[in-house]
Design an enzyme around this catalytic site. Structure first.
Site, mmCIF file in Angstrom:
data_model
loop_
_atom_site.group_PDB
_atom_site.id
_atom_site.type_symbol
_atom_site.label_atom_id
_atom_site.label_comp_id
_atom_site.label_asym_id
_atom_site.label_seq_id
_atom_site.Cartn_x
_atom_site.Cartn_y
_atom_site.Cartn_z
ATOM 1 N NE ARG A 67 -6.658 6.852 54.123
ATOM 2 C CZ ARG A 67 -7.286 5.870 53.503
ATOM 3 N NH1 ARG A 67 -7.467 4.736 54.088
ATOM 4 N NH2 ARG A 67 -7.730 6.016 52.261
ATOM 5 C CE LYS A 83 -29.591 24.113 45.768
ATOM 6 N NZ LYS A 83 -30.197 24.639 47.006
HETATM 7 C C1 NCD Z 1 -3.945 11.355 50.158
HETATM 8 C C2 NCD Z 1 -4.576 12.569 49.493
HETATM 9 O O1 NCD Z 1 -5.782 12.756 49.545
HETATM 10 O O2 NCD Z 1 -3.786 13.343 48.946
HETATM 11 N N1 NCD Z 1 -4.868 10.635 50.914
HETATM 12 C C3 NCD Z 1 -5.019 10.956 52.221
HETATM 13 O O3 NCD Z 1 -5.514 11.998 52.535
HETATM 14 N N2 NCD Z 1 -4.516 10.115 53.138
HETATM 15 C C4 NCD Z 1 -3.197 10.491 49.241
HETATM 16 C C5 NCD Z 1 -3.877 9.959 48.022
HETATM 17 O O4 NCD Z 1 -5.075 10.195 47.789
HETATM 18 O O5 NCD Z 1 -3.190 9.257 47.282
#
Ligand code: NCD
Length: 306
Positions: free
Chosen positions: A51, A80
């Site tokens: 996302r 690297k």
């Molecule tokens: C979150 C993250 O990366 O902290 N994900 C996201 O960016 N929507 C939540 C998760 O990974 O649990």
């Protein structure tokens, strides 16, 4: 030049303007279709993402800009041994703005010190995730109509969950916010958030282990995934991973107007049978994530559309 490292980099008034802009983008997307013509976004992702990376990219593409980047450390010169400071100097020659995700807390901060383009922190270790917080605030404001006087349950991995840490920091600036912190003993909110943010500012909160106990009184339930990648051993993760499962039966305990949010990805903590419940807002939250990142890119690039 402005960067986004933490949600506190914007004042409450600036956040309101950013969310107004995001709502305008939602209502009139055509108006913004060429706002970033000729601009380039670089996404530097040293940690997995679906996302956050794609929504930054979608945001730029929706406004006529272009995108470039890498989606894992092994496919960049980090493999690297190149430092983040050196990488960002290169990227500053190629792009107009960048979003960076890194497993080390503070890495985006190091990057912004050497950068000559705006840097967006797209998640640094267990520390902060400001664009997720902007997404959460816009979702709450759009669906609840306000960001104040809310009783918010935060459930799951409150220890390693950076989305929770950022969200708490942002929400305590609004009046009448109360938290119910729902977690197993081992995954409680760390002291640097509990003591330094909540206690210091006299924010009312309660810590509970059972989700059933909290559900009847909440305006909003923010579910989180147990952060497998930040555990030191597999055994502890396996013991914790299914501690909470929100299902239809538990939802009968919740008020009719309670919203369920989740930054996603979900594993088992929300049963798929809850997806059709009108209170489940986590997929609408994803859409708000694109609008707010469009508004953020415009703001950091100082582009105004009338
Ligand atoms: C979150 C993250 O990366 O902290 N994900 C996201 O960016 N929507 C939540 C998760 O990974 O649990």
């Amino acid at each position: 030049m402005r960067h986004l490292m933490s949600p506190l980099d914007f004042s409450v008034e600036e956040l309101d303007r950013l969310m107004d802009l995001a709502n305008d983008i939602e209502a009139h997307p055509g108006k913004y279709a060429h706002a970033c013509d000729g601009k380039k976004l670089a996404t530097l992702f040293y940690e997995p993402s679906t996302r956050t990376r794609l929504s930054h990219e979608a945001a730029m593409l929706n406004m006529g800009g272009s995108i470039m980047g890498f989606s894992s450390a092994d496919s960049s010169s980090a493999a690297k041994g190149e430092s983040v400071s050196d990488t960002i100097r290169m990227i500053s020659c190629y792009a107009d703005i960048c979003a960076i995700r890194h497993p080390k807390e503070g890495a985006p901060m190091v990057a912004c010190q050497k950068s000559s383009i705006p840097v967006i922190n797209a998640g640094d270790g267990g520390h902060q995730h400001p664009t997720q917080t902007l997404t959460d605030l816009l979702t709450i404001r759009s669906l609840k109509g306000r960001l104040d006087h809310l009783k918010i349950g935060l459930c799951g991995d409150l220890k390693f969950g950076r989305t929770v840490h950022s969200l708490i920091n942002a929400l305590v600036r609004y009046p009448g916010i109360e938290f119910v912190l729902i977690s197993p003993e081992e995954l409680r909110l760390p002291g640097y958030v509990r003591k330094d943010v909540l206690d210091k500012q006299n924010i009312p909160y309660k810590e509970v282990v059972r989700l059933e106990e909290a559900l009847p009184v909440l305006d909003l339930l923010y579910m989180t995934r147990v952060q497998k990648e930040r555990f030191f051993n597999e055994e502890d993760y396996v013991r914790m991973k299914d501690f909470y499962i929100l299902d239809k039966k538990k939802m009968t305990l919740a008020p009719d107007n309670m919203l369920v949010l989740h930054p996603l990805p979900r594993v088992n903590e929300i049963s798929v049978e809850v997806d059709d419940d009108p209170r489940a807002a986590y997929f609408r939250q994803v859409q708000y994530g694109v609008y707010i990142r469009m508004a953020l890119i415009l703001t950091l690039l100082d582009i105004h559309v009338d």
